[in-house]
Design a protein around this motif. Sequence first.
Motif, mmCIF file in Angstrom:
data_model
loop_
_atom_site.group_PDB
_atom_site.id
_atom_site.type_symbol
_atom_site.label_atom_id
_atom_site.label_comp_id
_atom_site.label_asym_id
_atom_site.label_seq_id
_atom_site.Cartn_x
_atom_site.Cartn_y
_atom_site.Cartn_z
ATOM 1 N N PRO A 48 13.455 -11.157 2.807
ATOM 2 C CA PRO A 48 12.606 -10.130 2.173
ATOM 3 C C PRO A 48 11.145 -10.565 2.064
ATOM 4 O O PRO A 48 10.849 -11.761 2.045
ATOM 5 N N LYS A 49 10.267 -9.569 1.974
ATOM 6 C CA LYS A 49 8.837 -9.876 1.814
ATOM 7 C C LYS A 49 8.523 -10.131 0.333
ATOM 8 O O LYS A 49 7.577 -10.823 0.004
ATOM 9 N N LEU A 50 9.343 -9.497 -0.515
ATOM 10 C CA LEU A 50 9.190 -9.681 -1.959
ATOM 11 C C LEU A 50 10.550 -10.075 -2.531
ATOM 12 O O LEU A 50 11.573 -9.456 -2.199
ATOM 13 N N LEU A 51 10.551 -11.094 -3.362
ATOM 14 C CA LEU A 51 11.809 -11.544 -3.965
ATOM 15 C C LEU A 51 11.678 -11.464 -5.482
ATOM 16 O O LEU A 51 10.738 -12.006 -6.065
ATOM 17 N N ASP A 104 14.386 -2.188 1.145
ATOM 18 C CA ASP A 104 14.993 -3.091 2.136
ATOM 19 C C ASP A 104 14.145 -4.348 2.334
ATOM 20 O O ASP A 104 14.625 -5.355 2.827
ATOM 21 N N GLN A 105 12.882 -4.243 1.967
ATOM 22 C CA GLN A 105 11.976 -5.400 2.120
ATOM 23 C C GLN A 105 11.972 -6.292 0.883
ATOM 24 O O GLN A 105 11.228 -7.244 0.776
ATOM 25 N N GLY A 155 24.243 -8.519 4.353
ATOM 26 C CA GLY A 155 23.353 -8.561 5.513
ATOM 27 C C GLY A 155 23.456 -7.280 6.332
ATOM 28 O O GLY A 155 22.435 -6.711 6.762
ATOM 29 N N ILE A 156 24.681 -6.823 6.528
ATOM 30 C CA ILE A 156 24.882 -5.593 7.331
ATOM 31 C C ILE A 156 24.277 -4.390 6.583
ATOM 32 O O ILE A 156 23.631 -3.527 7.187
ATOM 33 N N GLY A 183 0.777 -1.233 0.000
ATOM 34 C CA GLY A 183 0.000 0.000 0.000
ATOM 35 C C GLY A 183 0.811 1.288 0.000
ATOM 36 O O GLY A 183 0.252 2.371 -0.124
ATOM 37 N N LYS A 184 2.151 1.163 0.132
ATOM 38 C CA LYS A 184 2.975 2.387 0.149
ATOM 39 C C LYS A 184 3.736 2.512 -1.154
ATOM 40 O O LYS A 184 4.298 1.516 -1.637
ATOM 41 N N GLN A 185 3.759 3.750 -1.691
ATOM 42 C CA GLN A 185 4.492 3.962 -2.929
ATOM 43 C C GLN A 185 5.975 3.639 -2.707
ATOM 44 O O GLN A 185 6.564 4.013 -1.694
ATOM 45 N N ILE A 186 6.545 2.939 -3.655
ATOM 46 C CA ILE A 186 7.912 2.454 -3.483
ATOM 47 C C ILE A 186 8.905 3.624 -3.380
ATOM 48 O O ILE A 186 8.798 4.612 -4.102
ATOM 49 N N ASP A 187 9.811 3.539 -2.424
ATOM 50 C CA ASP A 187 10.955 4.448 -2.403
ATOM 51 C C ASP A 187 12.142 3.660 -1.864
ATOM 52 O O ASP A 187 12.028 2.473 -1.545
ATOM 53 N N TYR A 188 13.278 4.308 -1.820
ATOM 54 C CA TYR A 188 14.505 3.586 -1.527
ATOM 55 C C TYR A 188 14.447 2.832 -0.186
ATOM 56 O O TYR A 188 14.917 1.712 -0.070
#
Length: 299
Positions: free
Chosen positions: A148-151, A71-72, A96-97, A62-67
Motif C-alpha cells: 500500500p501507499k498509505l499504511l 485499495d492503496q 492478496g486476491i 489529491g483525490k477524494q477518498i472513495d472505496y
Amino acid sequence: MLEVSNITKYYGEKLAVDHLSFTVKKGEIFGLLGENGAGKTTTFRIIMGLLNANSGSVFLNGKQIDYKLTDQIGYVTEERSLLTKMTVKDQILFYGILKGMDEEDILEELDKWLSRFEITSYKNRKIKELSKGNQQKVQFISAIIHKPKLLILDEPFSGLDPINVELLKKAILALQKEGCAIIFSSHQMDIIEDFCEKLIILKEGKPVVSGYLKEIKKEYKKMNIRIKGEDLPLDEIKKIKGVLSVLPKKGEIEVKIENIKVKDKVFQKIKNCDITKYDVMEASLNEIFIAKVGGKDEA
Ligand code: ATP
C-alpha cells in the motif's frame, strides 16, 4: 499524499472528531495520539471510507477518498480480525486476491515477510494455532501484502514482546524507506518518540498538540534536570523561582523547571557539591501528553 481536511464526526449527539486536519507525506511516519475515546479509530475509519464524516474531506494523492482508492491503503485494525481456521498462507492469499494481486506475487511477498518476521515455519499452520504475537505479525502481513501507499496501524505494538516490537519497528522503517506513508496510534509514548517526526494529540476529538515533535518539545519549554551527587541542597533548589518540582529518581534527583533559563540558577546552587551528573533534558512526550490531555497544563 494523505490530506485530512477539517473532518467532524458525530455518533448521534456524541461529537467524536472535531474539525480535525492534518497531512501525511510520502515516506513520513505520523502519530495520532490521544487517550481512550479521543477519536483515533473513528478518524482511521473515515480515512478508510468505512465511515462518513458529517463534514470535511479526506484526499489521497489529491483525490477524494472513495472505496476504490482504499485499495492503496493497508489497515491494521485495533481489534484483530483474522479468519483463525485458515492457514497463514491461505489467509494471506485471500487478502492478496481481494486486493487484485496474482497468486504468484502474493506468495513471493509472503515468503519475504514470513522470513523477516521469523515465522516461515508457520506458513501452513492454522492461525488459531499461533501465539497472539505471531497472529499479530500475520495481521500486519495481510495489511501490507499489496504494497500500500498509505499504511494505517491502530495500536500495532500492543501485546508484542520487546523482541517482536523491534521486528515490527524494523518492518515499518523498511516500508517508510520504500516511500510508504505511515500513520499510527499508540499509547506507548516511547515508541512514538522513537519513530514519529510529526504527530497530533487529540482530546475529545480535537487536536490539542500538533506538528513536528522537535518543535512541540521546543514550544513546551518545561525541562528536566537530572542530577547525581552527594548532599545536594534539595530544600534550597525547591525555593528557586521557576523550579516546579524536585523528586528523587533511581539514586538521582529530577528537577522540573519552567524553562531553560532556570537551569543556571539550579547549577549555581549545586556547583560546590560533589556532582557526578548534571543533565538538562527536554520534557518527554509522555509528560507533554499528560500535561495537555490531563488539562493541567498552563504553558
Ligand atoms: P481507544 O484508544 O480507546 O481505541 P479512540 O481514540 O480510538 O479510543 P474512538 O473509538 O474513535 O476513540 O471513539 C471516539 C468516541 O466516539 C468515544 O467517545 C466513543 O465512545 C464514541 N464512539 C465510537 N464508536 C461509536 C459508535 N459506533 N457509536 C457511538 N459512539 C461511538
